[in-house]
Scaffold this motif. Structure first.
Motif, PDB file in Angstrom:
ATOM      1  N   ALA A 125       1.063  -1.068  -0.007  1.00  0.00           N
ATOM      2  CA  ALA A 125      -0.014  -0.062   0.067  1.00  0.00           C
ATOM      3  C   ALA A 125       0.921   1.257  -0.020  1.00  0.00           C
ATOM      4  CB  ALA A 125      -0.866  -0.121   1.319  1.00  0.00           C
ATOM      5  N   GLY A 126       0.374   2.341  -0.729  1.00  0.00           N
ATOM      6  CA  GLY A 126       1.009   3.586  -0.809  1.00  0.00           C
ATOM      7  C   GLY A 126       0.472   4.093   0.538  1.00  0.00           C
ATOM      8  N   VAL A 127       1.319   5.340   1.170  1.00  0.00           N
ATOM      9  CA  VAL A 127       0.922   6.035   2.237  1.00  0.00           C
ATOM     10  C   VAL A 127       0.652   7.510   1.969  1.00  0.00           C
ATOM     11  CG1 VAL A 127       1.596   6.467   4.530  1.00  0.00           C
ATOM     12  CG2 VAL A 127       2.278   4.115   3.751  1.00  0.00           C
ATOM     13  N   VAL A 128      -0.376   8.100   2.603  1.00  0.00           N
ATOM     14  CA  VAL A 128      -0.714   9.389   2.442  1.00  0.00           C
ATOM     15  C   VAL A 128      -0.937   9.943   3.733  1.00  0.00           C
ATOM     16  CG1 VAL A 128      -2.404  11.125   1.710  1.00  0.00           C
ATOM     17  CG2 VAL A 128      -1.428   9.288   0.091  1.00  0.00           C
ATOM     18  N   LEU A 129      -0.267  11.072   4.041  1.00  0.00           N
ATOM     19  CA  LEU A 129      -0.360  11.583   5.587  1.00  0.00           C
ATOM     20  C   LEU A 129      -1.056  12.870   5.367  1.00  0.00           C
ATOM     21  CD1 LEU A 129       1.051  10.816   8.194  1.00  0.00           C
ATOM     22  CD2 LEU A 129       2.803  12.699   7.723  1.00  0.00           C
ATOM     23  N   TRP A 130      -1.932  13.071   6.532  1.00  0.00           N
ATOM     24  CA  TRP A 130      -2.892  14.093   6.777  1.00  0.00           C
ATOM     25  C   TRP A 130      -1.960  15.262   7.262  1.00  0.00           C
ATOM     26  CZ3 TRP A 130      -4.271  16.770  11.308  1.00  0.00           C
ATOM     27  CH2 TRP A 130      -5.233  17.730  11.178  1.00  0.00           C
ATOM     28  N   VAL A 131      -2.267  16.556   6.913  1.00  0.00           N
ATOM     29  CA  VAL A 131      -1.794  17.777   7.491  1.00  0.00           C
ATOM     30  C   VAL A 131      -2.844  18.897   7.058  1.00  0.00           C
ATOM     31  CG1 VAL A 131      -0.553  18.386   5.063  1.00  0.00           C
ATOM     32  CG2 VAL A 131       0.356  19.239   7.280  1.00  0.00           C
ATOM     33  N   ALA A 132      -2.736  19.787   8.102  1.00  0.00           N
ATOM     34  CA  ALA A 132      -3.630  21.059   8.049  1.00  0.00           C
ATOM     35  C   ALA A 132      -2.818  22.161   8.067  1.00  0.00           C
ATOM     36  CB  ALA A 132      -4.636  21.063   9.017  1.00  0.00           C
ATOM     37  N   PRO A 133      -1.817  22.577   7.075  1.00  0.00           N
ATOM     38  CA  PRO A 133      -0.640  23.541   7.434  1.00  0.00           C
ATOM     39  C   PRO A 133      -1.314  24.816   7.708  1.00  0.00           C
ATOM     40  CG  PRO A 133      -1.112  23.137   4.862  1.00  0.00           C
ATOM     41  CD  PRO A 133      -2.160  22.138   5.801  1.00  0.00           C
ATOM     42  N   LEU A 134      -2.488  25.256   7.463  1.00  0.00           N
ATOM     43  CA  LEU A 134      -2.888  26.465   8.115  1.00  0.00           C
ATOM     44  C   LEU A 134      -3.249  26.697   9.431  1.00  0.00           C
ATOM     45  CD1 LEU A 134      -5.012  27.964   4.959  1.00  0.00           C
ATOM     46  CD2 LEU A 134      -2.648  28.344   5.562  1.00  0.00           C
ATOM     47  N   LEU A 135      -3.524  25.811  10.343  1.00  0.00           N
ATOM     48  CA  LEU A 135      -3.841  25.901  11.456  1.00  0.00           C
ATOM     49  C   LEU A 135      -2.749  25.826  12.541  1.00  0.00           C
ATOM     50  CD1 LEU A 135      -6.858  22.929  11.621  1.00  0.00           C
ATOM     51  CD2 LEU A 135      -6.915  25.441  10.831  1.00  0.00           C
TER      52      LEU A 135
END
Length: 575
Positions: free
Chosen positions: A252-262
């Motif tokens: 499986a590929g891996v994608v990571l969550w990020v909320a850079p403006l917060l």
């Protein structure tokens, strides 16, 4: 200033220009009538069109959500930018035919739009207001005719063609079914839990794992007071890079969550960045960084580049970009005053840094409402907005995105359901999002055996149909009701898929290819089709788990009731 509306389009009944705004037109194209608006420096550029209301029942626009019908012109208001909606719309009737459509070439900059039914004139109005420093605006106005899907896709293509940079090409990973951690675990995740679930998800057909909120330090309590540092929680992920490698080894590929403006007050970054974050996001106990500052853009580009390089991830799920619109209408600061332009500069800088570091193929997932065709040059995946367990909204949102997307792959919001709902509960969710890439968010280790079997069967079924549902041409009916039928046709493959989401008669038109997969996405025990000049020469019935359960005798009748089980399917062969 009033202008003779008939010189623009016959069914435009009123055209009013703001003080100082001038209008010129060009000969009609296949899309519509090109219109150019200009205004002198310092003057607001504005225009109001009013079109014949006719037998309209709805107005399609990218931010319509559940409001599918006709608002009053005093109620319809929207500010668009790169990270919120897009400047376009289409008025349509109950037959799904467009009566009036429009688009503007401002998918990045802020643009204020008023729209709705004029009570005084019995017309439908669209009013645009551009910032005082915008001295030129190009539009296209469509005449009556064409289906909603045809016109919306043409208007989106028209906007996209006016953007200098082309849309990014989508890698294979963007088209693979996803296992998402969010609804399953929210922030209560760990390397051990994800690896055990990934070991189950990959054999089921999910080839990507999205590690959502919860991986980062101080991620507790469903709030964002710890956002800003973007480093792993050492207890949950003692070695995030090694974890990513183990998941990838599973297939499986891996994608990571990020909320850079917060930016949370508990983060170490808060002390240095607080001066650039004056808008507070109260429910989540955090502030929003203002992208109009060069310092913010530089910092966030470095943060995202670090995540990609340090942890060897395949992509970023970039969340909450629309929070930048909190700065719309506030006093100008920084080196770029327009929020949309600032966000374009931020995303462009990030893509440049990734390219320079040899990571140009990294996938970005963006989420409604940042659906502008202009954002396709920065991210390859466009996901439906949050709608946990809501198949109705997932259908509506994914189809809205499909009609608008130019080059992007559309994903569902992660699907969840009751473990007590049987295979039908699984099928209901999969069918709602079947014209996009499914994201699954259930604890697979605890899934009942019948649902595990159904999920495996349905993901395999979807993978077989993926070239048709993702690449085929889309047509819809019942737009004002959130889409009653959706069909995808891939002529080169000779295959079509028709999703039935309400108890309606399905027309098997002459232009359909010989193989049609008919999906009963309702609790009804049959689907009625009208064959017109076609004959059904064979029909294989399948259960909600995608297993064969029977066949139907050939029929040349005009109306045929097919005994497709609730949330079952049939593969028809037509002559």
């Amino acid at each position: 200033m009033l202008v003779d509306a008939a010189t623009v389009l016959p069914h435009v009944t009123l055209l009013r220009l703001g003080p100082g705004t001038n209008l010129s037109t060009e000969p009609p194209t296949q899309v519509g009538v090109p219109v150019t608006l200009t205004a002198p420096a310092g003057a607001e550029l504005s225009v109001r069109f009013e079109a014949e209301l006719g037998d309209a029942v709805g107005y399609w626009h990218p931010s319509q959500g559940s409001m599918r019908t006709l608002p009053a012109d005093w109620a319809g208001k929207l500010v668009t930018s790169l990270v919120h909606s897009a400047p376009m719309g289409a008025l349509y009737n109950a037959d799904g035919q467009v009566l009036f459509g429009w688009a503007a070439d401002r998918p990045v900059d802020e643009l204020t739009i008023r729209y709705g039914v004029s009570e005084e004139h019995k017309t439908f109005a669209v009013e645009l207001h551009a910032a005082a420093d915008e001295q030129r605006l190009q539009m296209v106005l469509t005449a009556a005719g064409g289906s909603v899907s045809e016109v919306v896709q043409r208007l989106a293509g028209w906007m996209s063609a006016r953007i200098d940079t082309p849309a990014l090409s989508a890698p294979t990973l963007a088209t693979e079914p996803v296992y998402s951690t969010w609804y399953t675990f929210t922030q209560d995740i760990s390397a051990e839990v994800i690896e055990s679930e990934a070991a189950l998800a990959v054999p089921m057909g999910c080839r990507t794992v999205f590690i959502d909120d919860g991986w980062q330090r101080l991620a507790v309590g469903r709030g964002y007071q710890g956002c800003g540092d973007w480093v792993p929680d050492p207890d949950k992920f003692p070695d995030l890079r090694a974890h990513v490698r183990r998941v990838r080894a599973l297939g499986a590929g891996v994608v990571l969550w990020v909320a850079p403006l917060l930016l949370g007050t508990n983060s170490d970054a808060y002390a240095d960045l607080a001066k650039y974050a004056t808008q507070r996001r109260t429910p989540d106990d955090c502030f929003v960084l203002d992208p109009r500052h060069r310092e913010v853009r530089e910092h966030l580009a470095e943060v995202c580049l670090r995540l990609v390089t340090d942890y060897e991830i395949d992509g970023l799920k970039i969340d909450f970009l629309d929070t930048a619109m909190r700065y719309q209408g506030t006093p100008p600061v920084g080196d770029i005053h327009d929020v949309g332009e600032a966000m374009a500069a931020l995303l462009g800088l990030l893509r440049t840094r990734l390219d320079q570091a040899g990571h140009g193929d990294v996938v970005f997932e963006f989420r409604q409402p940042y659906v502008s065709p202009a954002i396709a040059r920065f991210g390859q995946i466009l996901r439906a907005s949050d709608c946990p367990a809501d198949a109705v909204v997932n259908l509506r949102s994914t189809i809205d995105c499909r009609l608008l997307s130019v080059g992007q792959v559309v994903h569902t919001d992660p699907m969840m359901w009751s473990p007590n709902g049987g295979p039908e509960a699984v099928a209901q969710q999969i069918y709602a999002g079947m014209f996009s890439v499914p994201q699954i968010s259930m604890r697979l280790a605890d899934l009942p055996a019948d649902q595990a079997e159904a999920l495996t069967g349905l993901i395999g079924w979807w993978r077989d149909l993926a070239p048709v549902v993702l690449e085929g041409s889309i047509e819809v009916t019942g737009t004002e009701r959130g889409y009653t039928t959706v069909r995808a046709v891939h002529d080169a493959l000779g295959r079509a898929v028709v999703g039935v989401y309400a108890p309606v008669v399905v027309d098997l038109e002459a232009d359909l290819p010989s193989e049609v997969t008919l999906v009963n996405a309702t609790p009804a025990s049959s689907v009625v089709v009208r064959t017109h000049t076609r004959s059904i020469t064979a029909a294989v019935l399948r259960s909600p788990s995608a297993t064969d359960v029977g066949a139907v005798s050939p029929s040349a009748a005009d109306l045929v009731e097919l005994p497709i089980a609730p949330y079952g399917t049939a593969v028809l062969t037509l002559s």
